[in-house]
Design a protein around this motif. Structure first.
Motif, PDB file in Angstrom:
ATOM      1  N   GLY A  31     -67.015  56.211 -39.637  1.00 42.04           N
ATOM      2  CA  GLY A  31     -66.772  55.514 -41.040  1.00 42.04           C
ATOM      3  C   GLY A  31     -67.315  56.441 -42.053  1.00 42.04           C
ATOM      4  O   GLY A  31     -67.262  55.748 -43.277  1.00 42.04           O
ATOM      5  N   GLY A  32     -67.943  57.522 -41.593  1.00 42.31           N
ATOM      6  CA  GLY A  32     -68.576  58.090 -42.925  1.00 42.31           C
ATOM      7  C   GLY A  32     -70.032  57.719 -43.284  1.00 42.31           C
ATOM      8  O   GLY A  32     -70.188  57.960 -44.477  1.00 42.31           O
ATOM      9  N   GLN A  51     -72.656  56.034 -47.910  1.00 42.22           N
ATOM     10  CA  GLN A  51     -71.308  56.173 -47.574  1.00 42.22           C
ATOM     11  C   GLN A  51     -70.938  57.406 -47.961  1.00 42.22           C
ATOM     12  O   GLN A  51     -70.810  57.639 -49.267  1.00 42.22           O
ATOM     13  N   THR A  52     -70.111  58.255 -47.176  1.00 46.39           N
ATOM     14  CA  THR A  52     -69.845  59.557 -47.707  1.00 46.39           C
ATOM     15  C   THR A  52     -68.308  59.681 -47.561  1.00 46.39           C
ATOM     16  O   THR A  52     -67.575  58.773 -47.322  1.00 46.39           O
ATOM     17  N   VAL A  53     -67.705  60.756 -48.194  1.00 42.01           N
ATOM     18  CA  VAL A  53     -66.404  60.759 -48.403  1.00 42.01           C
ATOM     19  C   VAL A  53     -65.959  62.060 -47.581  1.00 42.01           C
ATOM     20  O   VAL A  53     -66.507  63.169 -48.061  1.00 42.01           O
TER      21      VAL A  53
END
Length: 57
Positions: A31-32, A51-53
């Motif tokens: 889920g990054g 949280q990464t994109v």
């Protein structure tokens, strides 16, 4: 040298509260989710979670 594009300050240095001189260990999860831990094996405290994109290739 340019600082932060938002505030003009220089980049922040992330350190753990438990062992400020120890480096951080990074893990990328499903889920990054990027998690940073205290590098000392006997501590292994979670320091930060991001949280990464992911960009489309």
């Amino acid at each position: 040298m340019d600082g932060c594009e938002l505030c003009g300050d220089f980049p922040a240095h992330l350190r753990s509260v438990c062992h400020t001189s120890a480096p951080l260990r990074a893990e990328m999860h499903e889920g990054g989710i990027l998690k940073l831990f205290c590098f000392l094996p006997e501590c292994n405290r979670l320091v930060a979670e991001f949280q990464t994109v992911q960009e489309d290739e």
